[in-house]
Design a protein around this motif. Sequence first.
Motif, PDB file in Angstrom:
ATOM      1  N   PRO A 155      14.949-116.319 -33.985  1.00 35.41           N
ATOM      2  CA  PRO A 155      14.106-115.194 -33.555  1.00 35.41           C
ATOM      3  C   PRO A 155      14.312-114.922 -32.067  1.00 35.41           C
ATOM      4  O   PRO A 155      13.856-115.679 -31.218  1.00 35.41           O
ATOM      5  CB  PRO A 155      12.689-115.707 -33.838  1.00 35.41           C
ATOM      6  CG  PRO A 155      12.787-117.192 -33.710  1.00 35.41           C
ATOM      7  CD  PRO A 155      14.167-117.557 -34.169  1.00 35.41           C
ATOM      8  N   MET A 156      15.012-113.837 -31.751  1.00 33.68           N
ATOM      9  CA  MET A 156      15.323-113.581 -30.343  1.00 33.68           C
ATOM     10  C   MET A 156      15.483-112.103 -30.019  1.00 33.68           C
ATOM     11  O   MET A 156      15.691-111.738 -28.873  1.00 33.68           O
ATOM     12  CB  MET A 156      16.617-114.307 -29.963  1.00 33.68           C
ATOM     13  CG  MET A 156      17.862-113.810 -30.676  1.00 33.68           C
ATOM     14  SD  MET A 156      19.331-114.739 -30.219  1.00 33.68           S
ATOM     15  CE  MET A 156      18.876-116.370 -30.742  1.00 33.68           C
TER      16      MET A 156
ATOM     17  N   MET B 183       7.345 -97.807 -22.319  1.00 30.63           N
ATOM     18  CA  MET B 183       8.034 -98.438 -23.430  1.00 30.63           C
ATOM     19  C   MET B 183       7.269 -99.686 -23.874  1.00 30.63           C
ATOM     20  O   MET B 183       6.614-100.348 -23.075  1.00 30.63           O
ATOM     21  CB  MET B 183       9.472 -98.815 -23.038  1.00 30.63           C
ATOM     22  CG  MET B 183      10.308 -97.639 -22.559  1.00 30.63           C
ATOM     23  SD  MET B 183      12.036 -98.076 -22.173  1.00 30.63           S
ATOM     24  CE  MET B 183      12.742 -98.115 -23.820  1.00 30.63           C
ATOM     25  N   THR B 184       7.357 -99.981 -25.140  1.00 32.68           N
ATOM     26  CA  THR B 184       6.736-101.194 -25.667  1.00 32.68           C
ATOM     27  C   THR B 184       7.799-102.035 -26.359  1.00 32.68           C
ATOM     28  O   THR B 184       8.806-101.525 -26.842  1.00 32.68           O
ATOM     29  CB  THR B 184       5.621-100.862 -26.674  1.00 32.68           C
ATOM     30  OG1 THR B 184       6.153-100.038 -27.720  1.00 32.68           O
ATOM     31  CG2 THR B 184       4.482-100.127 -25.984  1.00 32.68           C
ATOM     32  N   CYS B 185       7.550-103.339 -26.412  1.00 32.26           N
ATOM     33  CA  CYS B 185       8.529-104.269 -26.982  1.00 32.26           C
ATOM     34  C   CYS B 185       8.148-104.637 -28.408  1.00 32.26           C
ATOM     35  O   CYS B 185       7.005-105.009 -28.687  1.00 32.26           O
ATOM     36  CB  CYS B 185       8.604-105.536 -26.133  1.00 32.26           C
ATOM     37  SG  CYS B 185       9.765-106.772 -26.765  1.00 32.26           S
ATOM     38  N   ALA B 186       9.104-104.509 -29.308  1.00 30.91           N
ATOM     39  CA  ALA B 186       8.957-105.006 -30.672  1.00 30.91           C
ATOM     40  C   ALA B 186       9.820-106.251 -30.797  1.00 30.91           C
ATOM     41  O   ALA B 186      11.012-106.213 -30.489  1.00 30.91           O
ATOM     42  CB  ALA B 186       9.383-103.949 -31.675  1.00 30.91           C
ATOM     43  N   PHE B 187       9.217-107.335 -31.228  1.00 35.50           N
ATOM     44  CA  PHE B 187       9.943-108.603 -31.364  1.00 35.50           C
ATOM     45  C   PHE B 187      10.174-108.892 -32.838  1.00 35.50           C
ATOM     46  O   PHE B 187       9.234-108.885 -33.636  1.00 35.50           O
ATOM     47  CB  PHE B 187       9.153-109.734 -30.717  1.00 35.50           C
ATOM     48  CG  PHE B 187       9.758-111.096 -30.917  1.00 35.50           C
ATOM     49  CD1 PHE B 187      10.994-111.403 -30.361  1.00 35.50           C
ATOM     50  CD2 PHE B 187       9.119-112.053 -31.684  1.00 35.50           C
ATOM     51  CE1 PHE B 187      11.555-112.650 -30.556  1.00 35.50           C
ATOM     52  CE2 PHE B 187       9.676-113.301 -31.884  1.00 35.50           C
ATOM     53  CZ  PHE B 187      10.904-113.595 -31.318  1.00 35.50           C
TER      54      PHE B 187
ATOM     55  N   GLY C 118       4.884-117.654 -32.056  1.00 37.41           N
ATOM     56  CA  GLY C 118       5.029-119.014 -32.569  1.00 37.41           C
ATOM     57  C   GLY C 118       6.421-119.284 -33.100  1.00 37.41           C
ATOM     58  O   GLY C 118       6.599-120.009 -34.084  1.00 37.41           O
ATOM     59  N   ALA C 119       7.428-118.709 -32.449  1.00 37.73           N
ATOM     60  CA  ALA C 119       8.810-118.768 -32.963  1.00 37.73           C
ATOM     61  C   ALA C 119       9.740-119.428 -31.947  1.00 37.73           C
ATOM     62  O   ALA C 119      10.760-118.868 -31.556  1.00 37.73           O
ATOM     63  CB  ALA C 119       9.296-117.366 -33.293  1.00 37.73           C
ATOM     64  N   HIS C 120       9.390-120.625 -31.522  1.00 37.75           N
ATOM     65  CA  HIS C 120      10.203-121.316 -30.524  1.00 37.75           C
ATOM     66  C   HIS C 120      11.596-121.634 -31.071  1.00 37.75           C
ATOM     67  O   HIS C 120      11.745-122.053 -32.219  1.00 37.75           O
ATOM     68  CB  HIS C 120       9.517-122.615 -30.095  1.00 37.75           C
ATOM     69  CG  HIS C 120      10.209-123.315 -28.968  1.00 37.75           C
ATOM     70  ND1 HIS C 120      10.032-122.955 -27.638  1.00 37.75           N
ATOM     71  CD2 HIS C 120      11.104-124.337 -28.958  1.00 37.75           C
ATOM     72  CE1 HIS C 120      10.768-123.731 -26.877  1.00 37.75           C
ATOM     73  NE2 HIS C 120      11.427-124.573 -27.654  1.00 37.75           N
ATOM     74  N   VAL C 121      12.608-121.403 -30.246  1.00 35.23           N
ATOM     75  CA  VAL C 121      14.002-121.639 -30.635  1.00 35.23           C
ATOM     76  C   VAL C 121      14.473-122.988 -30.118  1.00 35.23           C
ATOM     77  O   VAL C 121      14.245-123.337 -28.946  1.00 35.23           O
ATOM     78  CB  VAL C 121      14.912-120.516 -30.079  1.00 35.23           C
ATOM     79  CG1 VAL C 121      16.387-120.861 -30.270  1.00 35.23           C
ATOM     80  CG2 VAL C 121      14.581-119.188 -30.753  1.00 35.23           C
ATOM     81  N   ASP C 122      15.148-123.734 -30.964  1.00 38.26           N
ATOM     82  CA  ASP C 122      15.797-124.986 -30.560  1.00 38.26           C
ATOM     83  C   ASP C 122      17.048-124.599 -29.775  1.00 38.26           C
ATOM     84  O   ASP C 122      18.044-124.158 -30.347  1.00 38.26           O
ATOM     85  CB  ASP C 122      16.151-125.794 -31.805  1.00 38.26           C
ATOM     86  CG  ASP C 122      16.797-127.141 -31.475  1.00 38.26           C
ATOM     87  OD1 ASP C 122      17.493-127.240 -30.443  1.00 38.26           O
ATOM     88  OD2 ASP C 122      16.632-128.070 -32.279  1.00 38.26           O
TER      89      ASP C 122
ATOM     90  N   ASN D 193      13.126-117.756 -26.201  1.00 33.76           N
ATOM     91  CA  ASN D 193      11.846-118.369 -25.855  1.00 33.76           C
ATOM     92  C   ASN D 193      11.099-117.604 -24.764  1.00 33.76           C
ATOM     93  O   ASN D 193      10.656-118.170 -23.766  1.00 33.76           O
ATOM     94  CB  ASN D 193      12.053-119.837 -25.477  1.00 33.76           C
ATOM     95  CG  ASN D 193      12.512-120.659 -26.669  1.00 33.76           C
ATOM     96  OD1 ASN D 193      12.204-120.341 -27.817  1.00 33.76           O
ATOM     97  ND2 ASN D 193      13.287-121.707 -26.415  1.00 33.76           N
ATOM     98  N   THR D 194      10.976-116.312 -24.976  1.00 34.90           N
ATOM     99  CA  THR D 194      10.239-115.445 -24.065  1.00 34.90           C
ATOM    100  C   THR D 194       8.745-115.509 -24.368  1.00 34.90           C
ATOM    101  O   THR D 194       8.312-116.167 -25.320  1.00 34.90           O
ATOM    102  CB  THR D 194      10.715-113.992 -24.210  1.00 34.90           C
ATOM    103  OG1 THR D 194      10.274-113.488 -25.490  1.00 34.90           O
ATOM    104  CG2 THR D 194      12.227-113.901 -24.124  1.00 34.90           C
ATOM    105  N   LYS D 195       7.965-114.757 -23.600  1.00 34.95           N
ATOM    106  CA  LYS D 195       6.530-114.711 -23.873  1.00 34.95           C
ATOM    107  C   LYS D 195       6.262-114.106 -25.248  1.00 34.95           C
ATOM    108  O   LYS D 195       5.288-114.481 -25.923  1.00 34.95           O
ATOM    109  CB  LYS D 195       5.810-113.918 -22.785  1.00 34.95           C
ATOM    110  CG  LYS D 195       6.237-112.464 -22.654  1.00 34.95           C
ATOM    111  CD  LYS D 195       5.488-111.779 -21.514  1.00 34.95           C
ATOM    112  CE  LYS D 195       5.844-110.312 -21.397  1.00 34.95           C
ATOM    113  NZ  LYS D 195       5.099-109.661 -20.276  1.00 34.95           N
ATOM    114  N   TYR D 196       7.134-113.194 -25.686  1.00 36.92           N
ATOM    115  CA  TYR D 196       6.976-112.615 -27.020  1.00 36.92           C
ATOM    116  C   TYR D 196       7.307-113.637 -28.101  1.00 36.92           C
ATOM    117  O   TYR D 196       6.660-113.693 -29.150  1.00 36.92           O
ATOM    118  CB  TYR D 196       7.866-111.377 -27.167  1.00 36.92           C
ATOM    119  CG  TYR D 196       7.433-110.227 -26.286  1.00 36.92           C
ATOM    120  CD1 TYR D 196       6.333-109.454 -26.617  1.00 36.92           C
ATOM    121  CD2 TYR D 196       8.124-109.920 -25.116  1.00 36.92           C
ATOM    122  CE1 TYR D 196       5.926-108.389 -25.813  1.00 36.92           C
ATOM    123  CE2 TYR D 196       7.731-108.865 -24.304  1.00 36.92           C
ATOM    124  CZ  TYR D 196       6.629-108.105 -24.654  1.00 36.92           C
ATOM    125  OH  TYR D 196       6.225-107.065 -23.853  1.00 36.92           O
TER     126      TYR D 196
END
Length: 582
Positions: A202-203, A181-185, A133-137, A125-128
């Motif tokens: 999704p993490m 560096m750039t982040c790919a989620f 729109g992929a909040h983890v339970d 549940n990061t900013k990415y």
Amino acid sequence: MKNIAEQGLSRRSFLTGAAATGALAAFGLAGCAPQAKAETSGDATKADAAETKADASAQTDWLGSAPDIAAGDIKETKQTDLLIIGAGNGGMAAAATAADLGLDFMLCEKSGSIQRSRHWFGAINTKYTETAGAHVDEGRLLNEFSRYASGQCDQRVIRVWIKESASVVDWIDPILTQAGMTCAFDNDIDHETGGTSFALFPMEHYYSGKDAAGEALERNKVLLSYINDKGYDVTYNHKLVKLVQDDAGKVTGAIFEADGGYVQVDAAKGVLLTTGGYTSNAEMLRACNPMVDRCVTLQYGSPNNVGEGIKAGMWAGAQKDSIGAPMIFDRGTVKPGENAGIISSPGETATFVGTDKQFNLGSQPLMKVTRDGKRFVNESTPYDFCCFAAAEHEGGVFCQVFDSNLKEDVKRFNTIGCSRQTQQLLAKEADTPLDEIYADQLEKGTMVKADTIEELAVKLGFSGEAKDAFLAEVEKYNGFYDAQEDPDFGKEAYRLSELRTAPFYGIWYGGSLLTTVDGLRINEDMQVLNAESQPIEGLYAAGDCSGSIFGNNYPEYIVGCACGRTITFARHAVRHMVGDLS
């Protein structure tokens, strides 16, 4: 201040033989205990004949006892507040955290350079995550993690990663992005897998980029530059020998083997072990992770990881996980007829028959068979499941077969995690023939090619009944594809494929060992625990030398969780030492 040898504390200096077995049993490690051979008797011949390779290796004293180092042998004593041992993923994150806090610290590394980065790491549940729109339970994730370990874990420790990993991304993201560096989620995981209710989350975060010279950036190298800019550096060529404790058992430092002799480093606030696992320690693997000897054909982890931190912690009275947890991927190619297993002699570095890099294609859910020519498993499950299942069959290896429709099959399979590299490669090389893409494997003989299925069977080493079984299995598997149903193993329909379009290809695989993730038991503040499950004052552990969260396996569908917890726990440990946690 006294070192361990000067104290002479028997509870921190494990004995060999029967005494070691008893001591380790008290620490929940009877299964890993170094065993003394039983004395011979009239029935000894029968017992000796039945002794297996695993039994023989279990008799090796992998733990031993702390070396006896006299005070006069220590050439130099250094002082610091915080001592970090091991400059890998955990050590570099710890050092950057300590640098931010302005701490007086030393980061000691046994080799002459920092260790390579594991680029992919899991964070919750990061900013990415939220942007996608992929909040983890989080509760579901916690219980899925525990399910992988069959409950043989500490959920309070796992929960620290789940709760704090987002703040770790908030901390490290500007450091990495400012370096280029750039982040790919990775969020493309909304599909059934494994023919079961495996939960997918999704993490996975992956940072990449190039420096001004066009060289690929690595997280650990960026963190090294980061601490250098703040006036800190790594102390290289310092190999951990053992920890130092006072009369009360508090860990107050460590002794290292360095150029010119032994060096003692005294640490006022604590010692953090980030020394990695034991992928190159044959005795520890055989005793504590026997599955490795049954299904692994390639060691693709760090050759430096031989378990010094785990052993040093146990000499200081620490518990180790009683359940082994190897990180095995289904990517260790071998030639037809080669077997899985550790091939080195006792006392040597763990070596295997495979010497090449791991071959990512093995993680695709293509048809797989054992040496009897028959399918044996649902091929669409976590990486290590196939390897574990192969361990039940001859040689501990399996064969993967496919036809010229590979590119379309892999695109449809849409696997998650680092197995996506095959999907990305084949998409990038959409117009390149398979023979060119895999020319290296074909030349080496780890991949075979044939114009007919029967010719493929021969080249893969099948003969007699096994050949007949293989040909029948291919025909049956094609029928499963036509019917879009796998009645044998329940693989989901979209991950079935046909074997009809020549040429045909086959590869034999065993497991590729990346690391071990069973280590010193810790609490939720990363403090190492003693036999009574109480913290050993002054001693912390993070990364693969620490335990308490994995059991039996690496939960591949919780993508990047190992590296993610390493970074999170290392940062937490440093902040706990200095009271910086809110």
